[in-house]
Structures are given as C-alpha cells and as structure tokens.
Design a protein around this motif. Structure first.
Motif, short mmCIF file in Angstrom:
data_model
loop_
_atom_site.label_atom_id
_atom_site.label_comp_id
_atom_site.label_asym_id
_atom_site.label_seq_id
_atom_site.Cartn_x
_atom_site.Cartn_y
_atom_site.Cartn_z
N ILE A 297 0.77 -1.12 0.07
CA ILE A 297 0.17 0.02 -0.07
C ILE A 297 0.81 1.25 0.12
CG2 ILE A 297 -1.75 1.27 1.23
CD1 ILE A 297 -2.89 -1.27 0.42
N PRO A 298 0.68 2.17 -0.87
CA PRO A 298 1.36 3.35 -0.97
C PRO A 298 1.53 4.04 0.41
CG PRO A 298 0.32 3.24 -2.90
CD PRO A 298 -0.22 2.37 -2.10
N PHE A 299 2.78 4.67 1.11
CA PHE A 299 2.73 5.49 2.01
C PHE A 299 2.18 6.62 1.90
CE2 PHE A 299 6.77 6.07 -0.36
CZ PHE A 299 6.67 7.07 -1.01
N THR A 300 1.69 6.97 0.73
CA THR A 300 0.85 8.24 0.85
C THR A 300 -0.64 7.92 1.22
OG1 THR A 300 0.36 7.71 -1.62
CG2 THR A 300 2.32 9.24 -1.18
N GLU A 301 -1.22 6.83 1.28
CA GLU A 301 -2.46 6.26 1.40
C GLU A 301 -2.66 6.14 2.75
OE1 GLU A 301 -4.73 6.34 -1.17
OE2 GLU A 301 -2.91 7.18 -2.15
N PRO B 160 -15.42 -7.72 0.82
CA PRO B 160 -16.17 -7.82 2.04
C PRO B 160 -15.92 -9.11 2.73
CG PRO B 160 -17.15 -6.23 0.55
CD PRO B 160 -16.13 -7.17 -0.20
N ASP B 161 -15.95 -10.30 2.04
CA ASP B 161 -16.08 -11.57 2.65
C ASP B 161 -14.63 -12.06 3.07
OD1 ASP B 161 -15.40 -11.82 0.14
OD2 ASP B 161 -16.92 -13.45 -0.21
N ASN B 162 -13.46 -11.43 3.01
CA ASN B 162 -12.29 -11.58 3.02
C ASN B 162 -11.89 -11.63 4.55
OD1 ASN B 162 -9.27 -10.98 3.60
ND2 ASN B 162 -9.32 -11.85 1.31
N PRO B 163 -11.21 -12.61 5.17
CA PRO B 163 -11.13 -12.63 6.55
C PRO B 163 -10.53 -11.49 7.11
CG PRO B 163 -9.80 -14.32 5.44
CD PRO B 163 -10.79 -14.12 4.58
N TYR B 164 -9.75 -10.75 6.21
CA TYR B 164 -8.83 -9.66 6.81
C TYR B 164 -9.52 -8.27 6.38
CZ TYR B 164 -5.43 -13.50 7.44
OH TYR B 164 -4.86 -14.51 7.68
N TYR B 165 -10.68 -8.39 5.92
CA TYR B 165 -11.21 -7.19 5.21
C TYR B 165 -11.44 -6.09 6.24
CZ TYR B 165 -14.58 -4.24 3.04
OH TYR B 165 -15.37 -3.04 2.82
N GLU B 166 -11.92 -6.41 7.24
CA GLU B 166 -12.09 -5.31 8.29
C GLU B 166 -11.01 -4.63 9.21
OE1 GLU B 166 -15.08 -6.44 11.40
OE2 GLU B 166 -16.50 -7.10 9.93
N LEU B 167 -9.99 -5.65 9.54
CA LEU B 167 -8.70 -5.18 9.95
C LEU B 167 -7.99 -4.15 8.67
CD1 LEU B 167 -6.44 -5.29 11.95
CD2 LEU B 167 -5.60 -7.26 10.76
N ALA B 168 -7.96 -4.73 7.51
CA ALA B 168 -7.16 -3.90 6.48
C ALA B 168 -8.01 -2.67 6.39
CB ALA B 168 -7.24 -4.71 5.05
N GLN B 169 -9.36 -2.51 6.22
CA GLN B 169 -10.07 -1.05 6.34
C GLN B 169 -9.87 -0.43 7.34
OE1 GLN B 169 -13.05 -0.29 3.99
NE2 GLN B 169 -11.44 -1.56 2.70
N ARG B 170 -9.73 -0.75 8.73
CA ARG B 170 -9.39 0.10 9.71
C ARG B 170 -7.76 0.46 9.66
NH1 ARG B 170 -10.53 -3.56 13.17
NH2 ARG B 170 -8.62 -4.26 14.26
N GLN B 171 -6.97 -0.30 9.15
CA GLN B 171 -5.35 0.03 8.93
C GLN B 171 -5.06 1.02 8.04
OE1 GLN B 171 -3.26 -3.39 11.53
NE2 GLN B 171 -3.26 -3.57 9.40
N PHE B 172 -5.55 0.59 6.73
CA PHE B 172 -5.43 1.32 5.39
C PHE B 172 -6.26 2.19 4.92
CE2 PHE B 172 -3.47 -3.15 5.28
CZ PHE B 172 -2.20 -2.88 5.95
N GLY C 260 -4.91 -2.16 -1.99
CA GLY C 260 -3.70 -2.51 -2.98
C GLY C 260 -4.32 -2.89 -4.46
N CYS C 261 -3.24 -3.52 -5.07
CA CYS C 261 -3.52 -3.74 -6.42
C CYS C 261 -2.87 -4.96 -6.67
CB CYS C 261 -2.97 -3.07 -7.56
SG CYS C 261 -3.58 -1.16 -7.05
N MET C 262 -2.70 -6.15 -5.65
CA MET C 262 -2.35 -7.44 -6.00
C MET C 262 -3.54 -8.40 -5.15
SD MET C 262 1.11 -9.31 -3.93
CE MET C 262 0.64 -8.60 -2.28
N PHE C 263 -3.48 -9.48 -6.04
CA PHE C 263 -4.67 -10.53 -5.57
C PHE C 263 -4.11 -11.71 -6.23
CE2 PHE C 263 -6.46 -9.36 -9.60
CZ PHE C 263 -7.06 -10.28 -10.22
N THR C 264 -4.64 -12.99 -5.76
CA THR C 264 -4.25 -14.06 -6.38
C THR C 264 -5.43 -14.95 -6.81
OG1 THR C 264 -4.48 -15.37 -4.12
CG2 THR C 264 -2.30 -14.18 -4.73
N ILE C 265 -5.42 -15.74 -7.62
CA ILE C 265 -6.39 -16.72 -8.01
C ILE C 265 -5.92 -18.27 -7.78
CG2 ILE C 265 -7.72 -15.13 -9.79
CD1 ILE C 265 -6.22 -16.86 -11.97
#
Length: 390
Positions: free
Chosen positions: A183-187, A290-302, A307-312
């Motif tokens: 995540i960019p340090f500007t964000e 929203p159904d990602n297990p880290y979604y709420e924590l990530a929203q609170r922190q970032f 970001g622009c990375m994901f996996t399939i």
C-alpha cells in the motif's frame, strides 16, 4: 499542504541556477567545497551538504526530503532496491546473538535473508504466526531486536494487527519494522499504527511503470541508534545508495502516483469481481473483498484501499501453467504494480528454490497464480482471462 501538493511542489534544497521546475539529475560523484572547514563539516555530518554521491546526492536527497515531508518521518534513506532497504535495516538493528521475530509468510528473498543469510552472521529468526498475539509474545525474548512483517503478505495476502504488534514490540523496547510496499505510504500513516520503521520497494508503485529499481527506509526516529547505524555504517560501508537517475525517475513517479493508484485500485476491484463469476477459477483472494477474513482489519488500518495485488487458485499446477501459457495480453512477468497487468506462478518461480516442505510451511500453493493489476481497460483483461481458461 495536502499530500498531492507536497508530492509535486516541495521546494528544492537550493535554487537551481537555471530555474528548472524538475530537480536536475546530478550525475556527479564529487563536490567542490569553499574551504577545509566546510569540507570537514560535511564529511563529519555537522552540516547537510553532499560530500560524495555514494552516501549523498542532491537528486536523491530531494526525493528523500519529499518523502520525509509526505510521511512525517524523522529521516528517509533511499537505497538501491527494496531488498537493500530490508537488509540494511535488519543489519542495522541486529548483531551476533540477536534474533528477529517474523512470519513464515514473506516474500521469498526476504525469507531467505532471514533464514539463510543472517544466520551465517549469528542472527537467528523466530518464525511464528503474527496473527496470533500469544504466539508472538512467546516468540519475543531478551535477545529479540525487532518484529518484522509485510503489511499484506506476498503472496498469501495475510494482514496482521499492526497496533497490537507495536504494543508487544514497545513493551520490550524494540521497533516494529514493516514492509509497506503493498500500500503506498501516501495512502495511510503507518506511524499512527505503531510502526517505527517502514521499508519500501520503490520499484513498485513509486517508479511509475517499472522504470527503475529502488528502495526506501522511512525512519520515525524512535530508535536513534538505528538511524546512526543505517547512515554511518550501512551507506558508508556497504554502499547501497540509490543512484541519481533512479531518484529522478522515481520523483516523477511520485508526482503522478495518486492518479495511477486510484485507477489501479478501481481496476483491481472491477477485475476481482468479474473473475469471481468466471468458470474455471476455484477461488479469488483479495483483501478488498468484504467477505475476506482480513477485510475489516485492512479497512481499519489502510482505509478504503487494499492495493492492486490478488491471487486466483485453479485446479492444479498443470492448470496454472496452461492458463499462464494461454495469456495473450496479460504479461508473464514478475514485479508488482506495473502499468501493465502481470501474472506469475509463485511456487515455481519466486519460491522455486525452496523445498516442497518449506513451501508448504509458507502456505505457497502449487494452485496459486499472483496477479498484479495495471492501467489497461479491464474489459480487455477480463476477455484475456476468459480465453486463457478455455
């Protein structure tokens, strides 16, 4: 001033002789001094003047000062790569007999640095689950020199609670060191979450389309001995300072980072939601769902950005290779946050040198493909994914 204004209009250290609007590239090594006293003051760090471009250069220093203004850091040091930033930071903090507390979920070369290279110099690593705070508390001991993590791990996409980890670190008077490349340090403000030292691969978002290789150490000043070691030992004795041309390219990238990042995030959300409906893909892992297990924590922190990375994940390693081989528009390449959308099979490339047992311990699966989203029209990218799955 707002961050975007700072990114563009931070004043030069000195007025340019020709009134240049962009910081010139000072492709020089040595500098003329007015007299012996000024020369001595510069070499001994009593004044902020360049003495030799291996440790200070006006073009590089301008980028450092701009990032210092954007982050509120005490000191920013530009390095030759993200790995140079990580290794310089850890070597500055550690010494023989010390240990680092970290997760098994790390970029392959960072994991190798901690488990293979540093042990040769008497520095060990306590690997634990950084999302389990009790396990972290047990891992930290009197010889721990820092807690180190990636804010979104690559490629597992795990998010740990930075504030909680900072509390553990500070209770032992050690720094929390975070690789914030994802995540960019500007964000977001890592320091407000308790991070003492940020390390960043500026090769990624900052370079503006994979134009240049660089890294950054963003130090918030809580551990003065670290700052002295990084500058007086790492730069002088190891010689991994950023080059002036790279600094020039990355300064330009910083100026248009906001515009690129906003579009890349929108592209990522659009692409991820389309791929979740696509036949042949078993699962899509993105922290911004929203159904990602880290979604709420990530929203609170970032904030409202992931970001622009994901996996399939596909059915098998063979299916992953077949898919990657079938791609016509998406590029088969490493790197992250390029202007182009990139696909890679981490288990056979970045983590290829590791054993099956090591990859399993790191949760790097044969069925996973990592995607870095670019600036193209996502409808074209979606069509490329669709035909590659046939």
């Amino acid at each position: 001033m707002k961050k975007q204004t700072i990114a563009i209009d931070t004043p030069f250290q000195k007025s340019d002789a020709y009134g240049a609007l962009s910081m010139p590239v000072y492709h020089t090594l040595a500098y003329e001094f007015a007299d012996a006293d000024v020369m001595s003051d510069a070499f001994c760090g009593r004044i902020e003047e360049p003495d030799y471009s291996r440790v200070m250069n006006p073009t590089v220093n301008y980028l450092e000062l701009k990032i210092k203004a954007l982050t509120g850091a005490d000191r920013v040091t530009a390095m030759s790569s993200g790995m140079a930033a990580i290794s310089g930071t850890l070597i500055s903090l550690a010494e023989q007999g010390k240990n680092v507390v970290a997760s098994r979920h790390m970029f392959g070369n960072t994991y190798s640095l901690l488990t293979k290279t540093l042990p040769r110099f008497g520095v060990t690593t306590h690997l634990c689950d950084l999302t389990n705070l009790d396990e972290v508390r047990r891992a930290v001991d009197a010889d721990t020199c820092c807690i180190f993590l990636e804010i979104i791990t690559n490629p597992q996409l795990e998010v740990a609670d930075l504030t909680a980890l900072a509390e553990i670190a500070h209770a032992h008077n050690i720094p929390l060191v975070a690789d914030t490349t994802a995540i960019p340090f500007t964000e977001f403000c890592a320091h407000e979450l308790g991070v003492d030292i940020e390390v960043v691969s500026t090769t990624k978002y900052l370079s503006g389309g994979a134009t240049s290789l660089g890294g950054m150490v963003i130090d918030y000043g809580g551990f003065p001995e670290f700052a002295r070691r990084l500058h007086d030992e790492m730069l002088f004795n190891l010689g991994a300072y950023m080059t002036p041309h790279v600094a020039y390219m990355q300064n330009l990238g910083l100026e248009n980072l906001r515009a690129r990042y906003d579009l890349q995030v929108r592209n990522t959300v659009y692409l991820v939601n389309a791929l979740r409906q696509m036949e042949g893909i078993k699962s899509v892992n993105y922290v911004g769902l929203p159904d990602n297990p880290y979604y709420e924590l990530a929203q609170r922190q970032f904030g409202k950005t992931a970001g622009c990375m994901f996996t399939i994940d596909l059915e098998s390693k063979e299916a992953c290779f077949r898919f990657i081989n079938n791609l016509k528009l998406v590029h088969r390449a490493t790197n992250l946050f390029d202007n182009r959308t990139l696909a890679i099979h981490p288990a056979s490339t970045i983590f290829g040198p590791f054993s099956d047992e090591q990859r399993a311990a790191m949760d790097v699966l044969d069925t996973t493909i990592r995607i870095s989203v670019g600036l193209e029209d996502m409808d074209d990218i979606i069509e490329d994914f669709r035909q590659a799955l046939l």
